[in-house]
Design an enzyme around this catalytic site. Sequence first.
Site, PDB file in Angstrom:
ATOM      1  N   LYS B  83      68.734  74.719  39.389  1.00  0.00           N
ATOM      2  CA  LYS B  83      67.537  73.871  39.486  1.00  0.00           C
ATOM      3  C   LYS B  83      67.765  72.798  40.547  1.00  0.00           C
ATOM      4  O   LYS B  83      68.844  72.194  40.601  1.00  0.00           O
ATOM      5  CB  LYS B  83      67.283  73.219  38.122  1.00  0.00           C
ATOM      6  CG  LYS B  83      66.044  72.346  38.049  1.00  0.00           C
ATOM      7  CD  LYS B  83      65.852  71.792  36.633  1.00  0.00           C
ATOM      8  CE  LYS B  83      64.620  70.919  36.515  1.00  0.00           C
ATOM      9  NZ  LYS B  83      64.434  70.419  35.129  1.00  0.00           N
ATOM     10  N   SER B 158      59.880  71.244  33.486  1.00  0.00           N
ATOM     11  CA  SER B 158      60.159  71.018  34.879  1.00  0.00           C
ATOM     12  C   SER B 158      61.063  72.068  35.508  1.00  0.00           C
ATOM     13  O   SER B 158      61.108  72.179  36.729  1.00  0.00           O
ATOM     14  CB  SER B 158      60.815  69.649  35.042  1.00  0.00           C
ATOM     15  OG  SER B 158      62.070  69.601  34.374  1.00  0.00           O
ATOM     16  N   SER B 182      61.728  70.743  29.070  1.00  0.00           N
ATOM     17  CA  SER B 182      61.797  71.356  30.401  1.00  0.00           C
ATOM     18  C   SER B 182      62.659  72.611  30.496  1.00  0.00           C
ATOM     19  O   SER B 182      62.673  73.263  31.539  1.00  0.00           O
ATOM     20  CB  SER B 182      62.311  70.335  31.420  1.00  0.00           C
ATOM     21  OG  SER B 182      61.303  69.401  31.716  1.00  0.00           O
TER      22      SER B 182
END
Lengths: 455, 455
Positions: B83, B158, B182
């Site tokens: 990420k 996210s 997330s």
Amino acid sequence: MASEQQKQPWHLTAAEALPLLQSGDLKAEDYVNSLLHRIQQRDEAVKAWVYLNPNQVIQQARHLDEVSAKARGPLHGLPVAVKDVILTKDMPTQYNSKLFESETPIAADANCVMSLRAAGAIIFGKTSTTEFATTKQGNWHQNLTTNPHDKTRTPGGSSSGSGAAVGDFQIPISLGTQTGGSIIRPASFNGCYGFKPTWGAISREGLAQWSVTLDTCGFFTRSVEDLELLSDFFNIRDDGAPPSKPFTLKGATFGFCKSTYWPSAGAGTRKAMQTAKSILEKHGAIVEDVELPNDFDKVLGWHAAVSAREGQASFLGQLMTDRTHLHDNIIGYGENRGNVSRKDQLEAYDECARLRPILDAIASKYDAIITPSVVDEAPADVGNTGDMNFCSTWTIMHVPALNIPGFAGEHGMPIGLTAVCPRFKDRQLLHVARTLGPVFAAEGGWQPGHNGVPQ
Amino acid sequence: MASEQQKQPWHLTAAEALPLLQSGDLKAEDYVNSLLHRIQQRDEAVKAWVYLNPNQVIQQARHLDEVSAKARGPLHGLPVAVKDVILTKDMPTQYNSKLFESETPIAADANCVMSLRAAGAIIFGKTSTTEFATTKQGNWHQNLTTNPHDKTRTPGGSSSGSGAAVGDFQIPISLGTQTGGSIIRPASFNGCYGFKPTWGAISREGLAQWSVTLDTCGFFTRSVEDLELLSDFFNIRDDGAPPSKPFTLKGATFGFCKSTYWPSAGAGTRKAMQTAKSILEKHGAIVEDVELPNDFDKVLGWHAAVSAREGQASFLGQLMTDRTHLHDNIIGYGENRGNVSRKDQLEAYDECARLRPILDAIASKYDAIITPSVVDEAPADVGNTGDMNFCSTWTIMHVPALNIPGFAGEHGMPIGLTAVCPRFKDRQLLHVARTLGPVFAAEGGWQPGHNGVPQ
């Protein structure tokens, strides 16, 4: 102001320098040159810096001097030293570890450094640390930082260079981190203020991680005003309006907490606590002894459990990369050599969480709690950074803690005491200390210069 | 093994691929080429990656193929997506923020990436995120990631790209972070496992910080075995010896917790909970409804208070640097626009800390608690990453939480359910899920390929 201007710039506190820098009465270039000159005179003895590039500092200062008065940031021209476990985009970050010996800067600022830089502060250089801010000063960097008041003694750790540089007037402000006593202890040993705010007050992004429950970023300064200035900037604010009047000792109440570690206290710390009590009483304050409830006897054990098991998670990358370059203590954390169980870890989490509001309630009965910072003055062993146990309770309780200098040990070395307030009463703590600090300095028996540090 | 080898390499899970990579039956170069081919076919629709350099990936693979069998690390040749709020020393880290648009890598690995790289994993590329892992996918990177099962729908956030890439068989493993929901939410929307371990289990050094109390690093995979493999590597271990036998549903007990947010649940999630209950009962498990004590009604408010006020500290650097490049929500945190007081913040800290062992005790009555992951299947709006409120309680309670896919919404999109165990029972959770996951996949109504994703 006249008397301020008679001082050499290197002698100024941040709060003294900042208006002069803002107005242009003191050019940033002149200020940093004064500090660089001071460092040049003192560095051979103290060795506080692991990275310092005078040209880079002067370039930053010149650039700032070109900024118009209107466009100047809130910390315009203020020099800040950074503990070498905190990322700086234009300077190497080496953690006192051979795993990070590269001289190439990691191209990122820690969030706190990013904030300071954007506000116009001068990121001056990197100060020495124990390996990954853990136990020992001497691993890779054998060129150990000494105590500026006696170069045969330790400056403390893990924020060794940050404490020594501020205590020695080489820089007005430095950043440090505390997991046990890594701000309070070097502040005490070097004779300066060391402030560990409430847990989480300052971003930890870009800082070495040891313990998510304990790691706290904080500051070294030579005045409480400087800490107030930094706290304003970092949004460290209590609920409610700030007090409009100076704090007065007459009628104030202080809790004196010797703590369960008191039997380890040496002559210097015993005398400091006694002297502080006499001073406060002489000024009309009420001093009460505070005994924490029995459950607090276990807190040091819980601190050890948390730092060990969280350390296992934190140091995995280092162990995987090359364990031959790591201090055995760090490998010990990585292997959970102390056999701390998840049950132990949970007990530590939940019991400390239960005690935090209890401590807040006790502390809220007083204007501040006064408690030892250290066992005694700095040990006469440069490699032995000292004992964290008077500090660890306040760290794991997440309360703000402030080392206030002003006392002297048997060899004339500085000793400070810690003032503590409830969580998120950081500004109450500083407000009290703004009165208390100068009184301790005037009457406690130790001030800068006491040990012959050239002024 | 024969059937495994008939699969295209991109189709393998990590646990399937690893022994082949270790033995040399699958060359790392062939594996990454297969994944790169898969990505090439799919990237135009899904756009999961914000940085992917095929040559860099192939170079890493070739280098690993040259390592002798004896010298191979425990994760030799395993491709991992990261990420883009997690530092990688050889790839840019941009946080979906114009403040970090530089293409120059920050020359440091996050501790978790350092660990993976040292173990022989291939750091494959960076996956899309909302801005600083907060609320919105679309700020700087307008090239929004889509749901691999329907490109008109969101992959969630996210950890948008990490969820989409694993759900779409573009990579076997990805790293994500969770502050609210997330990891769990994109895992549910994309039809894969998403594991948020107990708070603090994986180092956060080198990760974007939003909330020190909440931020947790975790994984996306397509099998529970992969999560066990990663947990072994990251020292995520419960007390006691691991169970020697597979978990059996017959006689097992599950607590079904709809939670106070249940009125917001859509048709897909309602049906998934009902279907799961029927499946478990059919297999001889005991299912009980769990109502959390009334105090838990306040947890979502406390989560909001903590993330707001800790966000103020976390985003100071960004606000100081250039607020014109920040989403208004982030500026709102920086300004404490919600007027969360320190008293509110302390109440949230202390009340959540008090509830953690209470929740552990409730959860320990069951083999696992089953609870919704999301309101419903992925919204038909690529820019709307969805609602975190079914996840936030488990995040702030610090318990391990796992999205288990297997159910379908009204439009055939995947829906998962969350399994929860007490803190530091991460491995109990995975042990249960190793049995539960395949049963949900076989009988719940959704499996990879259900929506026509090319297999």
